[in-house]
Scaffold this active site. Structure first.
Site, PDB file in Angstrom:
ATOM      1  N   ARG A  88      65.787  21.247  30.513  1.00  0.00           N
ATOM      2  CA  ARG A  88      64.539  21.297  31.273  1.00  0.00           C
ATOM      3  C   ARG A  88      63.412  20.792  30.368  1.00  0.00           C
ATOM      4  NH1 ARG A  88      67.272  21.746  35.119  1.00  0.00           N
ATOM      5  NH2 ARG A  88      67.219  23.285  36.802  1.00  0.00           N
ATOM      6  N   GLU A 117      57.858  16.525  36.676  1.00  0.00           N
ATOM      7  CA  GLU A 117      58.769  15.580  37.337  1.00  0.00           C
ATOM      8  C   GLU A 117      58.296  15.328  38.760  1.00  0.00           C
ATOM      9  OE1 GLU A 117      62.797  17.046  36.940  1.00  0.00           O
ATOM     10  OE2 GLU A 117      62.721  16.934  34.771  1.00  0.00           O
ATOM     11  N   HIS A 145      66.329  12.839  35.834  1.00  0.00           N
ATOM     12  CA  HIS A 145      66.986  14.128  36.119  1.00  0.00           C
ATOM     13  C   HIS A 145      68.252  13.933  36.971  1.00  0.00           C
ATOM     14  CE1 HIS A 145      66.111  18.716  36.489  1.00  0.00           C
ATOM     15  NE2 HIS A 145      67.414  18.491  36.466  1.00  0.00           N
TER      16      HIS A 145
HETATM   17  P1  NAP Z   1      74.734  28.667  30.764  1.00  0.00           P
HETATM   18  O1  NAP Z   1      76.229  28.642  30.856  1.00  0.00           O
HETATM   19  O2  NAP Z   1      74.024  29.899  31.154  1.00  0.00           O
HETATM   20  O3  NAP Z   1      74.354  28.256  29.275  1.00  0.00           O
HETATM   21  C1  NAP Z   1      73.095  28.417  28.739  1.00  0.00           C
HETATM   22  C2  NAP Z   1      73.248  28.775  27.273  1.00  0.00           C
HETATM   23  O4  NAP Z   1      71.942  28.852  26.690  1.00  0.00           O
HETATM   24  C3  NAP Z   1      73.931  30.113  27.063  1.00  0.00           C
HETATM   25  O5  NAP Z   1      75.018  29.943  26.198  1.00  0.00           O
HETATM   26  C4  NAP Z   1      72.865  30.985  26.429  1.00  0.00           C
HETATM   27  O6  NAP Z   1      73.469  31.818  25.457  1.00  0.00           O
HETATM   28  C5  NAP Z   1      71.943  29.950  25.786  1.00  0.00           C
HETATM   29  N1  NAP Z   1      70.576  30.444  25.621  1.00  0.00           N
HETATM   30  C6  NAP Z   1      69.803  31.106  26.515  1.00  0.00           C
HETATM   31  N2  NAP Z   1      68.625  31.426  25.963  1.00  0.00           N
HETATM   32  C7  NAP Z   1      68.660  30.952  24.689  1.00  0.00           C
HETATM   33  C8  NAP Z   1      67.731  30.964  23.628  1.00  0.00           C
HETATM   34  N3  NAP Z   1      66.557  31.579  23.745  1.00  0.00           N
HETATM   35  N4  NAP Z   1      68.079  30.375  22.455  1.00  0.00           N
HETATM   36  C9  NAP Z   1      69.300  29.792  22.323  1.00  0.00           C
HETATM   37  N5  NAP Z   1      70.213  29.753  23.299  1.00  0.00           N
HETATM   38  C10 NAP Z   1      69.893  30.325  24.476  1.00  0.00           C
HETATM   39  O7  NAP Z   1      74.103  27.506  31.644  1.00  0.00           O
HETATM   40  P2  NAP Z   1      74.685  26.042  31.943  1.00  0.00           P
HETATM   41  O8  NAP Z   1      75.423  26.053  33.217  1.00  0.00           O
HETATM   42  O9  NAP Z   1      75.364  25.531  30.720  1.00  0.00           O
HETATM   43  O10 NAP Z   1      73.297  25.267  32.186  1.00  0.00           O
HETATM   44  C11 NAP Z   1      72.328  25.229  31.178  1.00  0.00           C
HETATM   45  C12 NAP Z   1      71.028  24.640  31.696  1.00  0.00           C
HETATM   46  O11 NAP Z   1      71.168  23.239  31.851  1.00  0.00           O
HETATM   47  C13 NAP Z   1      70.594  25.119  33.076  1.00  0.00           C
HETATM   48  O12 NAP Z   1      69.878  26.339  33.004  1.00  0.00           O
HETATM   49  C14 NAP Z   1      69.720  23.996  33.585  1.00  0.00           C
HETATM   50  O13 NAP Z   1      68.372  24.238  33.288  1.00  0.00           O
HETATM   51  C15 NAP Z   1      70.206  22.790  32.798  1.00  0.00           C
HETATM   52  N6  NAP Z   1      70.868  21.795  33.659  1.00  0.00           N
HETATM   53  C16 NAP Z   1      70.349  20.540  33.744  1.00  0.00           C
HETATM   54  C17 NAP Z   1      70.976  19.599  34.514  1.00  0.00           C
HETATM   55  C18 NAP Z   1      70.439  18.206  34.635  1.00  0.00           C
HETATM   56  O14 NAP Z   1      70.553  17.617  35.700  1.00  0.00           O
HETATM   57  N7  NAP Z   1      69.870  17.641  33.584  1.00  0.00           N
HETATM   58  C19 NAP Z   1      72.134  19.923  35.244  1.00  0.00           C
HETATM   59  C20 NAP Z   1      72.634  21.210  35.130  1.00  0.00           C
HETATM   60  C21 NAP Z   1      71.986  22.135  34.334  1.00  0.00           C
HETATM   61  P3  NAP Z   1      72.817  33.195  25.000  1.00  0.00           P
HETATM   62  O15 NAP Z   1      72.445  33.911  26.257  1.00  0.00           O
HETATM   63  O16 NAP Z   1      73.879  33.844  24.200  1.00  0.00           O
HETATM   64  O17 NAP Z   1      71.640  32.838  24.160  1.00  0.00           O
HETATM   65  C1  GLV Z   2      69.967  20.781  37.575  1.00  0.00           C
HETATM   66  O1  GLV Z   2      69.113  20.497  36.813  1.00  0.00           O
HETATM   67  C2  GLV Z   2      70.462  22.109  37.737  1.00  0.00           C
HETATM   68  O2  GLV Z   2      69.919  23.037  37.143  1.00  0.00           O
HETATM   69  O3  GLV Z   2      71.431  22.260  38.496  1.00  0.00           O
END
Ligand code: NAP
Ligand code: GLV
Length: 326
Positions: A238, A267, A286
């Site tokens: 993000r 965005e 994005h």
């Molecule tokens: P996830 O499985 O919840 O992974 C997020 C990771 O971030 C967790 O391992 C969490 O571990 C860590 N985290 C949270 N707060 C933190 C902090 N303060 N410092 C360091 N690490 C931290 O989520 P995901 O499915 O992988 O998705 C992650 C993010 O990617 C989403 O929330 C979304 O915003 C973004 N995303 C973007 C796109 C795109 O189109 N570009 C697509 C999908 C997702 P801990 O809780 O142990 O810290």
């Molecule tokens: C995309 O950015 C998502 O959070 O699914």
């Protein structure tokens, strides 16, 4: 009587039909234009469910305008666009679409890393602009990915999927989370590091945390200053996680080598944004999860979550579980 549902964008017709079988649907029918706030407020006034995208700000004021609302179903894994605390206070369920987009987003993140390291967009523009005169030893030289050190900030579902790809590229993998991921350490050889250790040692820093009050501005001037001058920053999470002014200065002054950005603070990013004037920035609109199959699955999952919540079943991907249990 069927429950009333507001859907904030054109979604695949088959999914709309499924919703219409069980609900009275009010649809904002545009594909490329987000629903205006005043229209959204009107749409939710008597709605039992809201099916929305990450482009909609679902804040306390919107929830207050929707006294019957039981569920907000976000067609995204990230839900920083929703005030979850306010929803919980009002006993409104919030759901998201995790997992189904993990591999697709990891593909894009790694593609962005490769494109930035090897200057693919710049090289393609160079050719199309007729500037290619000859093969030359240092022309459009980039950074090696194979064997380099990758630092993943946010080793969750997508972070781990990126790490699996990195393993195939012979990379050393560092990661930083609030909690250790011992399974990833065992299976991928990933090494747990503090944020500063990760920034100082990595050739590629990839951000994959959610945007939360804790991660807002996580990467600013101090953090960029800790990175190698040859390092590449990739943000596929993000926009608000990186201070864009500090990033601009670091890229302009050569404090870091390049950045690949799929996300921005605002965005759509304005075409005259300072970051877009830099040749060492690869910028995307994005599109992390944007494959036909994955976007369709996300839309289906958001519909399943919504329908489950409205029929009293526990939605598979409920963010604020306490609301269901109360
Ligand atoms: P996830 O499985 O919840 O992974 C997020 C990771 O971030 C967790 O391992 C969490 O571990 C860590 N985290 C949270 N707060 C933190 C902090 N303060 N410092 C360091 N690490 C931290 O989520 P995901 O499915 O992988 O998705 C992650 C993010 O990617 C989403 O929330 C979304 O915003 C973004 N995303 C973007 C796109 C795109 O189109 N570009 C697509 C999908 C997702 P801990 O809780 O142990 O810290
Ligand atoms: C995309 O950015 C998502 O959070 O699914």
């Amino acid at each position: 009587m069927k429950p009333k549902v507001a859907v904030t964008r054109k979604i695949p017709e088959s999914i709309l039909e499924r919703l219409r079988e069980k609900c009275e649907v009010k649809l904002w029918p545009e594909e490329d234009e987000p629903v205006p706030r005043n229209v959204l407020e009107e749409m939710v006034r008597d709605a039992d469910g809201l099916y929305c995208l990450l482009t909609e700000t679902v804040d306390d004021a919107l929830l207050a305008a929707a006294p019957k609302l039981k569920v907000v179903s976000n067609m995204a894994v990230g839900y920083n666009n929703i005030d979850v605390e306010a929803a919980s206070r009002r006993r409104i369920m919030v759901t998201n679409t995790p997992g189904v987009l993990t591999e697709t987003t990891a593909d894009l993140t790694f593609a962005l890393l490769l494109a930035t390291a090897r200057r693919l967009v710049e090289a393609s523009d160079f050719l199309r602009q007729g500037r290619w005169k000859t093969w030359s030893p240092m022309l459009l030289t980039g950074m090696d990915v194979y064997g380099a050190t990758l630092g993943i900030i946010g080793m969750g579902r997508i972070g781990e999927a990126v790490a699996r790809r990195a393993k195939g590229f012979g990379m050393r993998i560092l990661y930083c989370n609030r909690t250790r991921r011992e399974e990833a350490e065992r299976t991928l050889g990933a090494e747990y590091a503090t944020l500063d250790e990760l920034l100082e040692q990595s050739d590629f820093v990839v951000i994959l945390t959610p945007l939360t009050p804790e991660t807002r501005g996580l990467i600013g001037e101090r953090e960029l200053g800790r990175m190698k001058r040859t390092a590449v920053l990739i943000n596929a999470a993000r926009g608000g996680i990186v201070d864009e002014d500090a990033l601009y200065r670091a890229l302009r002054d050569g404090d870091i080598w390049a950045a690949g950005l799929d996300v921005f603070e605002e965005e759509p990013v304005k075409p005259d944004h300072p970051l877009l004037t830099l040749p060492n920035v690869v910028a995307l609109p994005h599109i992390g999860s944007a494959s036909v199959r994955t976007r369709t699955r996300m839309a289906e999952m958001a519909a399943d979550n919504l329908l489950d919540a409205l029929s009293g079943r526990l939605p598979a991907h409920l963010v604020n579980r306490e609301v269901f249990e109360r």
